[in-house]
Design an enzyme around this catalytic site. Sequence first.
Site, short mmCIF file in Angstrom:
data_model
loop_
_atom_site.label_atom_id
_atom_site.label_comp_id
_atom_site.label_asym_id
_atom_site.label_seq_id
_atom_site.Cartn_x
_atom_site.Cartn_y
_atom_site.Cartn_z
N ASN A 6 0.85 -1.20 0.00
CA ASN A 6 0.00 0.00 0.00
C ASN A 6 0.89 1.25 0.00
O ASN A 6 1.69 1.44 0.93
CB ASN A 6 -0.90 -0.05 1.25
N ASP A 8 -0.15 4.46 -0.09
CA ASP A 8 -0.87 5.68 0.33
C ASP A 8 0.03 6.69 1.05
O ASP A 8 -0.06 7.90 0.81
CB ASP A 8 -1.98 5.35 1.35
N HIS A 9 0.86 6.17 1.96
CA HIS A 9 1.59 7.11 2.82
C HIS A 9 2.78 7.78 2.14
O HIS A 9 3.36 8.72 2.68
CB HIS A 9 1.94 6.46 4.15
N ARG A 17 3.53 18.85 2.04
CA ARG A 17 4.08 20.08 1.46
C ARG A 17 3.38 20.49 0.16
O ARG A 17 3.77 21.46 -0.46
CB ARG A 17 5.57 19.87 1.16
N HIS A 42 -5.69 3.55 -1.53
CA HIS A 42 -7.00 3.84 -0.92
C HIS A 42 -7.39 5.25 -1.34
O HIS A 42 -6.74 6.22 -0.95
CB HIS A 42 -6.86 3.73 0.61
N ARG A 44 -9.63 8.03 -0.66
CA ARG A 44 -10.55 8.45 0.40
C ARG A 44 -11.46 9.57 -0.08
O ARG A 44 -11.08 10.33 -0.97
CB ARG A 44 -9.76 8.93 1.62
N ARG A 48 -7.17 12.72 1.10
CA ARG A 48 -6.10 13.26 1.95
C ARG A 48 -4.71 12.76 1.56
O ARG A 48 -3.72 13.36 1.90
CB ARG A 48 -6.38 12.97 3.42
N HIS A 49 -4.65 11.63 0.88
CA HIS A 49 -3.33 11.19 0.37
C HIS A 49 -3.42 10.91 -1.14
O HIS A 49 -3.05 11.74 -1.94
CB HIS A 49 -2.70 10.05 1.19
N GLU A 70 -8.71 0.25 -2.70
CA GLU A 70 -9.48 0.26 -1.44
C GLU A 70 -10.39 1.47 -1.47
O GLU A 70 -9.95 2.57 -1.81
CB GLU A 70 -8.50 0.48 -0.29
N THR A 100 -6.55 6.03 10.32
CA THR A 100 -6.49 4.92 9.38
C THR A 100 -7.78 4.14 9.55
O THR A 100 -8.56 4.43 10.45
CB THR A 100 -5.25 4.04 9.63
N THR A 101 -8.02 3.16 8.67
CA THR A 101 -9.23 2.35 8.79
C THR A 101 -9.24 1.70 10.17
O THR A 101 -8.30 1.01 10.54
CB THR A 101 -9.24 1.26 7.69
N GLU A 151 -10.86 -9.64 3.35
CA GLU A 151 -9.57 -9.33 3.95
C GLU A 151 -9.78 -9.28 5.45
O GLU A 151 -10.54 -8.45 5.96
CB GLU A 151 -9.03 -7.98 3.45
N HIS A 190 -3.33 -5.12 7.83
CA HIS A 190 -3.43 -3.97 8.73
C HIS A 190 -2.51 -4.14 9.93
O HIS A 190 -2.57 -5.14 10.62
CB HIS A 190 -4.86 -3.72 9.24
N GLY A 191 -1.63 -3.17 10.08
CA GLY A 191 -0.74 -3.13 11.25
C GLY A 191 0.40 -4.13 11.21
O GLY A 191 1.09 -4.33 12.21
N HIS A 213 1.97 0.94 5.98
CA HIS A 213 2.67 1.90 6.82
C HIS A 213 4.09 1.46 7.17
O HIS A 213 5.05 2.23 7.07
CB HIS A 213 1.86 2.15 8.10
N1 PXP Z 1 -5.78 -3.31 4.59
C1 PXP Z 1 -6.68 -2.32 4.68
C2 PXP Z 1 -8.10 -2.62 4.38
C3 PXP Z 1 -6.30 -1.01 5.05
O1 PXP Z 1 -7.22 -0.04 5.15
C4 PXP Z 1 -4.93 -0.77 5.29
C5 PXP Z 1 -4.48 0.62 5.63
O2 PXP Z 1 -4.68 1.47 4.55
C6 PXP Z 1 -4.02 -1.82 5.16
C7 PXP Z 1 -4.48 -3.09 4.84
C8 PXP Z 1 -2.56 -1.63 5.40
O3 PXP Z 1 -2.39 -1.37 6.75
P1 PXP Z 1 -0.97 -0.83 7.27
O4 PXP Z 1 -0.76 0.50 6.63
O5 PXP Z 1 -1.16 -0.76 8.74
O6 PXP Z 1 0.05 -1.83 6.84
#
Ligand code: PXP
Length: 237
Positions: A6, A8-9, A17, A42, A44, A48-49, A70, A100-101, A151, A190-191, A213
């Site tokens: 992912n 996004d970040h 900036r 993702h 949104r 935002r990103h 997503e 985050t979600t 998921e 996630h996480g 992340h």
């Molecule tokens: N899966 C879903 C559905 C998410 O919303 C996210 C965060 O955008 C992730 C996975 C990835 O999570 P992480 O950024 O904590 O690795």
Amino acid sequence: MILGVNVDHVATVREARKENEPDPVIAAKMAIKGGADGITVHLREDRRHINDRDLDRVRRNVKKVELNLEMAATSEMVTIALKIRPDMVTLVPEKRAELTTEGGLDLVKSGRKVKKAIDTIQHRGIPVSLFINPAIKDINISKKLGAAMVEVHTGLYANAKGKKQTAELNRVKKAVRRGTDIGLQVNAGHGLTFTNVKKIASIKGIRALYIGHSIVANSIYLGMEKAVKEMKRLIER
Ligand code: PXP
């Protein structure tokens, strides 16, 4: 087991900036070079990103690996998904102020809305995954709603410690087993980090892990020395 990265970040840093860099599309290409089997973005509601232009560029540049979009199950997002045609869509709950979600979909409350999105998107040949908590009930409802995939949310496992973490791991394992038993394709995410990924990766039956992340964070650590060396070289020249 495949790895979806992912990005996004990367866009979160850019938006800090409002510059052109770092570019999530370049990051996606580098992730693929590193072995990513898929790219996730993702989009949104508040952009935002990742923004609409990023999504369009990611689609045009990510052809050889799976592009996972997503999104919330809203009519705006469904229209965008049908136009962009990602390789799969993951429906997630979305709250405006969340960092985050925060949890899986509430399939009891939002079942009708989710089913409508699944039907519309899958009818156009794009498989849909539902981001759900590791609960047998949610696995069963996902199947009833007709989703091709789920998921399983690993965030509670990731945030827990000791015995609680073992209990959360077992919930994930049971959810995965139930999902594969009833014919769903089961993903998880996630996480997840370098430290906690092993126990999830050893669960049989998971098709894909989605990680964002921690990979973006570690790419800063792994790249900082090189970036500073290059800047010094340019200054000294
Ligand atoms: N899966 C879903 C559905 C998410 O919303 C996210 C965060 O955008 C992730 C996975 C990835 O999570 P992480 O950024 O904590 O690795």
